[in-house]
Design a protein around this motif. Structure first.
Motif, PDB file in Angstrom:
ATOM      1  N   PHE A  52      50.830  55.564  35.542  1.00  0.00           N
ATOM      2  CA  PHE A  52      50.187  55.376  36.847  1.00  0.00           C
ATOM      3  C   PHE A  52      50.921  54.340  37.687  1.00  0.00           C
ATOM      4  O   PHE A  52      51.165  54.535  38.872  1.00  0.00           O
ATOM      5  CB  PHE A  52      48.731  54.959  36.663  1.00  0.00           C
ATOM      6  CG  PHE A  52      47.963  54.899  37.960  1.00  0.00           C
ATOM      7  CD1 PHE A  52      47.561  56.069  38.598  1.00  0.00           C
ATOM      8  CD2 PHE A  52      47.673  53.688  38.558  1.00  0.00           C
ATOM      9  CE1 PHE A  52      46.883  56.023  39.805  1.00  0.00           C
ATOM     10  CE2 PHE A  52      46.993  53.626  39.764  1.00  0.00           C
ATOM     11  CZ  PHE A  52      46.589  54.806  40.396  1.00  0.00           C
ATOM     12  N   HIS A  53      51.261  53.231  37.084  1.00  0.00           N
ATOM     13  CA  HIS A  53      51.827  52.115  37.855  1.00  0.00           C
ATOM     14  C   HIS A  53      53.354  52.134  37.903  1.00  0.00           C
ATOM     15  O   HIS A  53      53.960  51.315  38.579  1.00  0.00           O
ATOM     16  CB  HIS A  53      51.349  50.791  37.276  1.00  0.00           C
ATOM     17  CG  HIS A  53      49.872  50.586  37.448  1.00  0.00           C
ATOM     18  ND1 HIS A  53      49.348  49.928  38.529  1.00  0.00           N
ATOM     19  CD2 HIS A  53      48.818  50.988  36.711  1.00  0.00           C
ATOM     20  CE1 HIS A  53      48.017  49.913  38.435  1.00  0.00           C
ATOM     21  NE2 HIS A  53      47.681  50.547  37.334  1.00  0.00           N
ATOM     22  N   LEU A  62      34.067  49.572  36.245  1.00  0.00           N
ATOM     23  CA  LEU A  62      34.440  50.596  37.239  1.00  0.00           C
ATOM     24  C   LEU A  62      33.247  51.040  38.073  1.00  0.00           C
ATOM     25  O   LEU A  62      33.411  51.435  39.226  1.00  0.00           O
ATOM     26  CB  LEU A  62      34.993  51.844  36.532  1.00  0.00           C
ATOM     27  CG  LEU A  62      36.379  51.767  35.918  1.00  0.00           C
ATOM     28  CD1 LEU A  62      36.727  53.118  35.291  1.00  0.00           C
ATOM     29  CD2 LEU A  62      37.421  51.403  36.963  1.00  0.00           C
ATOM     30  N   GLU A  74      42.221  52.465  45.051  1.00  0.00           N
ATOM     31  CA  GLU A  74      41.020  51.835  44.508  1.00  0.00           C
ATOM     32  C   GLU A  74      41.278  50.341  44.344  1.00  0.00           C
ATOM     33  O   GLU A  74      42.328  49.927  43.868  1.00  0.00           O
ATOM     34  CB  GLU A  74      40.651  52.487  43.176  1.00  0.00           C
ATOM     35  CG  GLU A  74      40.260  53.938  43.382  1.00  0.00           C
ATOM     36  CD  GLU A  74      39.931  54.685  42.100  1.00  0.00           C
ATOM     37  OE1 GLU A  74      40.235  54.175  41.003  1.00  0.00           O
ATOM     38  OE2 GLU A  74      39.379  55.796  42.208  1.00  0.00           O
ATOM     39  N   GLU A  85      37.767  52.470  30.582  1.00  0.00           N
ATOM     40  CA  GLU A  85      38.533  51.871  31.682  1.00  0.00           C
ATOM     41  C   GLU A  85      39.786  51.251  31.063  1.00  0.00           C
ATOM     42  O   GLU A  85      39.803  50.906  29.877  1.00  0.00           O
ATOM     43  CB  GLU A  85      37.636  50.818  32.351  1.00  0.00           C
ATOM     44  CG  GLU A  85      38.299  49.993  33.454  1.00  0.00           C
ATOM     45  CD  GLU A  85      39.104  48.830  32.933  1.00  0.00           C
ATOM     46  OE1 GLU A  85      40.059  48.425  33.617  1.00  0.00           O
ATOM     47  OE2 GLU A  85      38.794  48.324  31.831  1.00  0.00           O
ATOM     48  N   PHE A  86      40.817  51.064  31.866  1.00  0.00           N
ATOM     49  CA  PHE A  86      42.093  50.651  31.290  1.00  0.00           C
ATOM     50  C   PHE A  86      42.068  49.304  30.552  1.00  0.00           C
ATOM     51  O   PHE A  86      42.637  49.175  29.461  1.00  0.00           O
ATOM     52  CB  PHE A  86      43.226  50.643  32.341  1.00  0.00           C
ATOM     53  CG  PHE A  86      44.494  50.215  31.691  1.00  0.00           C
ATOM     54  CD1 PHE A  86      45.196  51.101  30.885  1.00  0.00           C
ATOM     55  CD2 PHE A  86      44.934  48.914  31.783  1.00  0.00           C
ATOM     56  CE1 PHE A  86      46.326  50.696  30.210  1.00  0.00           C
ATOM     57  CE2 PHE A  86      46.072  48.501  31.106  1.00  0.00           C
ATOM     58  CZ  PHE A  86      46.771  49.394  30.321  1.00  0.00           C
ATOM     59  N   MET A 125      37.435  41.938  35.490  1.00  0.00           N
ATOM     60  CA  MET A 125      37.352  43.365  35.767  1.00  0.00           C
ATOM     61  C   MET A 125      37.508  44.103  34.450  1.00  0.00           C
ATOM     62  O   MET A 125      38.463  43.821  33.706  1.00  0.00           O
ATOM     63  CB  MET A 125      38.497  43.749  36.718  1.00  0.00           C
ATOM     64  CG  MET A 125      38.370  45.118  37.349  1.00  0.00           C
ATOM     65  SD  MET A 125      38.863  46.408  36.243  1.00  0.00           S
ATOM     66  CE  MET A 125      37.609  47.632  36.564  1.00  0.00           C
ATOM     67  N   LEU A 139      42.070  39.970  35.267  1.00  0.00           N
ATOM     68  CA  LEU A 139      42.361  41.242  35.944  1.00  0.00           C
ATOM     69  C   LEU A 139      42.985  42.271  35.003  1.00  0.00           C
ATOM     70  O   LEU A 139      43.186  43.418  35.383  1.00  0.00           O
ATOM     71  CB  LEU A 139      43.308  41.010  37.139  1.00  0.00           C
ATOM     72  CG  LEU A 139      42.841  40.010  38.202  1.00  0.00           C
ATOM     73  CD1 LEU A 139      43.888  39.890  39.306  1.00  0.00           C
ATOM     74  CD2 LEU A 139      41.492  40.419  38.775  1.00  0.00           C
ATOM     75  N   ASN A 182      49.330  47.054  32.660  1.00  0.00           N
ATOM     76  CA  ASN A 182      49.782  48.130  33.531  1.00  0.00           C
ATOM     77  C   ASN A 182      51.203  48.548  33.153  1.00  0.00           C
ATOM     78  O   ASN A 182      51.563  49.715  33.236  1.00  0.00           O
ATOM     79  CB  ASN A 182      49.706  47.694  34.992  1.00  0.00           C
ATOM     80  CG  ASN A 182      48.248  47.662  35.476  1.00  0.00           C
ATOM     81  OD1 ASN A 182      47.465  48.552  35.154  1.00  0.00           O
ATOM     82  ND2 ASN A 182      47.890  46.636  36.219  1.00  0.00           N
ATOM     83  N   ASP A 186      47.155  47.343  41.884  1.00  0.00           N
ATOM     84  CA  ASP A 186      45.959  46.721  42.482  1.00  0.00           C
ATOM     85  C   ASP A 186      45.897  45.220  42.172  1.00  0.00           C
ATOM     86  O   ASP A 186      45.330  44.443  42.941  1.00  0.00           O
ATOM     87  CB  ASP A 186      44.650  47.462  42.170  1.00  0.00           C
ATOM     88  CG  ASP A 186      44.258  47.461  40.712  1.00  0.00           C
ATOM     89  OD1 ASP A 186      45.130  47.705  39.864  1.00  0.00           O
ATOM     90  OD2 ASP A 186      43.074  47.224  40.424  1.00  0.00           O
ATOM     91  N   HIS A 202      40.040  47.782  42.441  1.00  0.00           N
ATOM     92  CA  HIS A 202      39.353  47.148  41.302  1.00  0.00           C
ATOM     93  C   HIS A 202      39.620  45.632  41.235  1.00  0.00           C
ATOM     94  O   HIS A 202      38.697  44.835  41.130  1.00  0.00           O
ATOM     95  CB  HIS A 202      39.813  47.789  39.995  1.00  0.00           C
ATOM     96  CG  HIS A 202      39.747  49.275  39.997  1.00  0.00           C
ATOM     97  ND1 HIS A 202      38.553  49.953  39.994  1.00  0.00           N
ATOM     98  CD2 HIS A 202      40.716  50.228  40.031  1.00  0.00           C
ATOM     99  CE1 HIS A 202      38.790  51.251  40.002  1.00  0.00           C
ATOM    100  NE2 HIS A 202      40.091  51.451  40.031  1.00  0.00           N
ATOM    101  N   ASP A 203      40.874  45.260  41.258  1.00  0.00           N
ATOM    102  CA  ASP A 203      41.199  43.841  41.105  1.00  0.00           C
ATOM    103  C   ASP A 203      40.898  43.027  42.367  1.00  0.00           C
ATOM    104  O   ASP A 203      40.397  41.903  42.259  1.00  0.00           O
ATOM    105  CB  ASP A 203      42.657  43.672  40.670  1.00  0.00           C
ATOM    106  CG  ASP A 203      42.886  44.243  39.275  1.00  0.00           C
ATOM    107  OD1 ASP A 203      41.905  44.341  38.510  1.00  0.00           O
ATOM    108  OD2 ASP A 203      44.029  44.587  38.942  1.00  0.00           O
TER     109      ASP A 203
HETATM  110  C1  LIG Z   1      41.978  52.057  36.035  1.00  0.00           C
HETATM  111  O1  LIG Z   1      41.375  50.812  36.325  1.00  0.00           O
HETATM  112  C2  LIG Z   1      42.200  49.704  36.275  1.00  0.00           C
HETATM  113  C3  LIG Z   1      41.353  48.538  36.632  1.00  0.00           C
HETATM  114  O2  LIG Z   1      41.917  47.352  36.221  1.00  0.00           O
HETATM  115  C4  LIG Z   1      43.365  49.848  37.222  1.00  0.00           C
HETATM  116  O3  LIG Z   1      44.236  48.751  37.103  1.00  0.00           O
HETATM  117  C5  LIG Z   1      44.097  51.123  36.952  1.00  0.00           C
HETATM  118  O4  LIG Z   1      45.062  51.295  37.946  1.00  0.00           O
HETATM  119  C6  LIG Z   1      43.151  52.298  36.973  1.00  0.00           C
HETATM  120  N1  LIG Z   1      43.865  53.486  36.600  1.00  0.00           N
HETATM  121  C7  LIG Z   1      43.769  54.619  37.279  1.00  0.00           C
HETATM  122  C8  LIG Z   1      44.553  55.777  36.724  1.00  0.00           C
HETATM  123  O5  LIG Z   1      43.089  54.736  38.282  1.00  0.00           O
END
Ligand SMILES: *[C@@H]1O[C@H](CO)[C@@H](O)[C@H](O)[C@H]1NC(C)=O
Length: 433
Positions: A103-104, A236, A296, A203-204, A188, A161, A43, A18, A298-299
């Protein structure tokens, strides 16, 4: 817009899926001028995050070479105004390092390194001469302070971010000067009245380095905290309702966008489309496991907020930042959990004075319901211009706070649809029909 009216911004980032979308939006936005990137861990590890900036620039560079008519769409991709790129903190202030590779992906971009070797930049990031970036060998503190000194006081917005460790370093070594010079800090991070996304409660970014956030917003010893009227947090609660439905992306941008099993092919599409499809393939599969076919944003919301809300010179000391119509912030009081066994990075809200909070879970459920109500249906927009808003559970909680106490938290934006429209227009050059 005349160049002098642009908001100069520094982007502190750990790209990240993101983040990459947010940086593409920033490159395509005439309201801002990107002064530089501070690359941190988060990330994934810092080296991979750093390489991702170069991958992104390579993709945009190829795109413009192939489609020179699209150059105007990326006003910040400009060889005559190169932003610096510098490595910031590579690990948290004092806590253990945790990344979000699950995740990333290992490389931060959904493992495109293996699936899409054509997007790799082997060696490119080690060159000192880059056509569109000034590759810095300085320490990030020097780069950030240098930029602040070179611009009129209070004109620059610092956009966070990722975990805030790098900013914490800058603030720690130059607190007074930084506070004199910075226009705004827009970050964020955190989860207040909704569950976390990295653990049950965190949140991360706040999970990644809770102490960095705590030390920036809570006064400690002789070190002043960031002035409340120039710091804005996007937790979030407000970022999550902003989503990019993948089916809509497929329909409008890339009909061949599919999955890691059927990866994006370079020859079939414009380079920017190929890049975004490539890094979103894996996210889509993961998001589907979470039950939604959307990314999503977020950033991207955070960058959008920064470009729409320039620093205000006559900000009321101890007040909350003044925002443009459509944007609302409220003051919230919380503490950042730094050590918890299960709760590291949680934003702890004292709900004891909150009458409504006595029914356990009631407020969270209410907020969730609100989020559901605002959510875009998968693949199609239910409504055209609904603002995204979170109900703050307790007004009393904000009243009992003395002047200058608490943190300004964004609670309303012009809405997910407006942001998604902006992304389609600016990054991919398409209009929603
Ligand atoms: C959780 O939120 C952060 C927001 O910076 C995002 O980068 C990350 O991808 C999110 N993780 C998940 C598992 O959704």
């Amino acid at each position: 817009m005349a160049p002098s009216q642009k908001i100069p911004v520094i982007i502190d980032t750990d790209p990240g899926v993101d983040d990459a979308a947010a940086i593409l939006l920033a490159l395509a936005s005439p309201e801002i001028q990107i002064l530089g990137y501070v690359v941190t861990f988060g990330n994934t590890d810092q080296e991979a995050c750093y390489r991702n900036i170069f991958k992104l620039y390579q993709a945009v560079g190829r795109h413009i070479e192939q489609y020179p008519e699209d150059k105007h769409r990326f006003p910040n991709f400009d060889a005559s105004a190169k932003p610096f790129v510098v490595k910031g903190a590579s690990r948290p202030w004092s806590a253990e390092t945790h990344t979000a590779e699950y995740f990333h992906g290992r490389d931060g971009l959904g493992d495109i390194t293996q699936r899409h070797p054509d997007l790799n930049v082997d060696g490119l990031e080690t060159l000192s001469e880059h056509p569109y970036l000034r590759v810095s060998r300085e320490r990030h503190v020097a780069e950030v302070m240098g930029a602040l000194r070179a611009f009129p006081p209070r004109s620059i917005t610092y956009i966070g971010l990722g975990p805030l460790t790098s900013l914490r370093h800058v603030h720690h070594s130059h607190a007074t000067e930084f506070q004199d010079l910075i226009g705004r800090v827009i970050c964020m991070g955190g989860a207040l009245d909704v569950p976390g996304n990295t653990s049950a409660v965190a949140e991360f970014n706040t999970f990644g380095d809770p102490e960095a956030l705590r030390d920036l917003i809570e006064p400690r010893g002789n070190e002043p905290r960031l002035p409340i009227e120039r710091f804005l947090l996007l937790p979030l609660d407000i970022t999550t309702p902003h989503e990019l439905p993948f089916p809509l992306y497929k329909k409008l941008v890339d009909p061949t966008f599919h999955s890691t099993e059927f990866p994006s092919k370079p020859e079939e599409k414009p380079p920017v489309h190929h890049f975004t499809s490539s890094f979103m393939e894996r996210s889509r599969e993961l998001m589907l496991q979470f039950g939604k076919d959307a990314m999503e944003l977020h950033d991207p919301v955070t960058v959008w907020c920064a470009m729409q809300n320039p620093p205000v010179v006559d900000e009321v000391k101890g007040g909350i930042p003044q925002l443009r119509p459509g944007w609302v912030a409220m003051r919230r009081k919380f503490q950042v959990e730094c050590k918890g066994e299960y709760t590291r990075g949680m934003l702890v809200v004292d709900r004891r004075d909150d009458q409504g909070a006595y029914a356990p879970g009631e407020n969270r459920a209410h907020v969730q319901a609100e989020l559901e109500r605002l959510k875009i249906a998968h693949g199609a927009f239910e409504s055209s211009a609904l603002p995204a808003r979170v109900e703050v559970e307790d007004e009393a909680q904000t009243e009992s706070i003395g002047d200058g106490d608490g943190v300004a938290v964004l609670t309303e934006t012009p809405g997910a649809v407006a942001l998604v429209n902006l992304l389609f227009q600016r990054i991919w050059g398409v209009e929603i029909p």
